[in-house]
Design a protein around this motif. Structure first.
Motif, mmCIF file in Angstrom:
data_model
loop_
_atom_site.group_PDB
_atom_site.id
_atom_site.type_symbol
_atom_site.label_atom_id
_atom_site.label_comp_id
_atom_site.label_asym_id
_atom_site.label_seq_id
_atom_site.Cartn_x
_atom_site.Cartn_y
_atom_site.Cartn_z
ATOM 1 N N THR A 60 0.829 -1.209 0.000
ATOM 2 C CA THR A 60 0.000 0.000 0.000
ATOM 3 C C THR A 60 0.859 1.252 0.000
ATOM 4 O O THR A 60 0.667 2.155 -0.825
ATOM 5 C CB THR A 60 -0.942 0.007 1.227
ATOM 6 N N ALA A 61 1.805 1.313 0.934
ATOM 7 C CA ALA A 61 2.671 2.486 1.029
ATOM 8 C C ALA A 61 3.508 2.650 -0.236
ATOM 9 O O ALA A 61 3.708 3.768 -0.714
ATOM 10 C CB ALA A 61 3.562 2.383 2.263
ATOM 11 N N GLN A 62 3.997 1.555 -0.792
ATOM 12 C CA GLN A 62 4.810 1.646 -2.009
ATOM 13 C C GLN A 62 3.984 2.186 -3.179
ATOM 14 O O GLN A 62 4.452 3.030 -3.943
ATOM 15 C CB GLN A 62 5.412 0.295 -2.373
ATOM 16 N N ALA A 63 2.752 1.725 -3.321
ATOM 17 C CA ALA A 63 1.877 2.233 -4.384
ATOM 18 C C ALA A 63 1.585 3.717 -4.173
ATOM 19 O O ALA A 63 1.508 4.486 -5.137
ATOM 20 C CB ALA A 63 0.583 1.428 -4.432
ATOM 21 N N PHE A 64 1.448 4.129 -2.921
ATOM 22 C CA PHE A 64 1.225 5.542 -2.614
ATOM 23 C C PHE A 64 2.466 6.359 -2.970
ATOM 24 O O PHE A 64 2.374 7.389 -3.640
ATOM 25 C CB PHE A 64 0.857 5.707 -1.132
ATOM 26 N N ILE A 65 3.643 5.896 -2.547
ATOM 27 C CA ILE A 65 4.906 6.588 -2.832
ATOM 28 C C ILE A 65 5.109 6.736 -4.336
ATOM 29 O O ILE A 65 5.571 7.779 -4.808
ATOM 30 C CB ILE A 65 6.089 5.831 -2.185
ATOM 31 N N ASP A 66 4.750 5.707 -5.092
ATOM 32 C CA ASP A 66 4.923 5.738 -6.548
ATOM 33 C C ASP A 66 4.111 6.845 -7.211
ATOM 34 O O ASP A 66 4.409 7.243 -8.331
ATOM 35 C CB ASP A 66 4.553 4.382 -7.161
ATOM 36 N N ARG A 67 3.093 7.345 -6.542
ATOM 37 C CA ARG A 67 2.240 8.411 -7.098
ATOM 38 C C ARG A 67 2.708 9.811 -6.716
ATOM 39 O O ARG A 67 2.137 10.797 -7.176
ATOM 40 C CB ARG A 67 0.801 8.226 -6.625
ATOM 41 N N LEU A 68 3.661 9.900 -5.810
ATOM 42 C CA LEU A 68 4.109 11.213 -5.329
ATOM 43 C C LEU A 68 4.956 11.926 -6.375
ATOM 44 O O LEU A 68 5.640 11.278 -7.138
ATOM 45 C CB LEU A 68 4.888 11.048 -4.028
ATOM 46 N N PRO A 69 4.901 13.243 -6.422
ATOM 47 C CA PRO A 69 4.173 14.154 -5.538
ATOM 48 C C PRO A 69 2.698 14.253 -5.908
ATOM 49 O O PRO A 69 2.322 14.130 -7.067
ATOM 50 C CB PRO A 69 4.871 15.485 -5.760
ATOM 51 N N LEU A 70 1.880 14.478 -4.883
ATOM 52 C CA LEU A 70 0.438 14.645 -5.052
ATOM 53 C C LEU A 70 -0.027 15.859 -4.262
ATOM 54 O O LEU A 70 0.373 16.038 -3.108
ATOM 55 C CB LEU A 70 -0.315 13.441 -4.470
ATOM 56 N N THR A 150 -0.253 18.641 0.222
ATOM 57 C CA THR A 150 0.738 18.112 -0.725
ATOM 58 C C THR A 150 1.558 17.036 -0.030
ATOM 59 O O THR A 150 2.070 17.237 1.082
ATOM 60 C CB THR A 150 1.658 19.232 -1.245
ATOM 61 N N PHE A 151 1.666 15.900 -0.687
ATOM 62 C CA PHE A 151 2.484 14.777 -0.226
ATOM 63 C C PHE A 151 3.637 14.655 -1.204
ATOM 64 O O PHE A 151 3.419 14.548 -2.421
ATOM 65 C CB PHE A 151 1.675 13.467 -0.222
ATOM 66 N N LYS A 152 4.882 14.652 -0.704
ATOM 67 C CA LYS A 152 6.029 14.488 -1.601
ATOM 68 C C LYS A 152 7.154 13.788 -0.883
ATOM 69 O O LYS A 152 7.228 13.793 0.355
ATOM 70 C CB LYS A 152 6.490 15.827 -2.166
ATOM 71 N N THR A 153 8.031 13.164 -1.663
ATOM 72 C CA THR A 153 9.194 12.491 -1.078
ATOM 73 C C THR A 153 10.191 13.547 -0.648
ATOM 74 O O THR A 153 10.215 14.650 -1.178
ATOM 75 C CB THR A 153 9.837 11.512 -2.066
#
Length: 154
Positions: A60-70, A150-153
């Motif tokens: 779940t977290a990896q799929a979320f990270i793959d979409r960043l930035p959001l 905003t969510f970003k790495t």
């Protein structure tokens, strides 16, 4: 006869020693290092406020990270959470956490991203994505009503 008993005793001791050796295997330090490195930090921006969050690497977290930035316009619900319905779902592995904590980032169902800003008991099931390291000031930053988050790495 004494030779047979001696040989059987020796064989028994050899096998006993092998069993003891097998049960005393030391943990692989590289495995522990890998588990500790499976945490990723992201940054959550709300207006002028910035929060750091840790995500445990799972599907779940990896799929979320793959979409960043959001940047998402999150809607308030129950005066304790902000949520956003994603157009495409994420892998889910829901369970009941019992207690929601201020700063929890969770997935409800497979497509509702939820950022909690108050702690409370729950009977609902969520998939844990991560948690804000220091949620002090989170409720104030989120305010009431809709808010851009905003969510970003890092």
């Amino acid at each position: 006869m004494k030779v047979k008993i001696f040989l059987l005793s020796g064989l028994f001791c050899f096998q006993l020693n092998a069993c003891i050796q097998e049960n005393n295997i030391q943990p692989d330090n590289n495995q522990n290092e890998m588990e500790n490195s499976e945490i990723m930090e992201i940054q959550i921006l709300i207006g002028p406020s910035s929060f750091s969050a840790e995500l445990k690497i799972n599907a779940t977290a990896q799929a979320f990270i793959d979409r960043l930035p959001l940047t998402l316009t999150m809607i308030d619900l129950n005066n304790n959470e902000k949520y956003f319905d994603l157009t495409e779902g994420l892998p889910a592995n829901a369970s009941n956490p019992g207690t929601i904590r201020n700063g929890d980032l969770m997935l409800y169902g497979s497509n509702t991203l939820v950022l909690f800003y108050k702690s409370f008991a729950t009977s609902y099931n969520y998939t844990r994505i991560g948690r804000i390291n220091d949620p002090e000031g989170l409720a104030h930053a989120l305010g009431s009503g809709e808010v851009a988050v905003t969510f970003k790495t890092k």
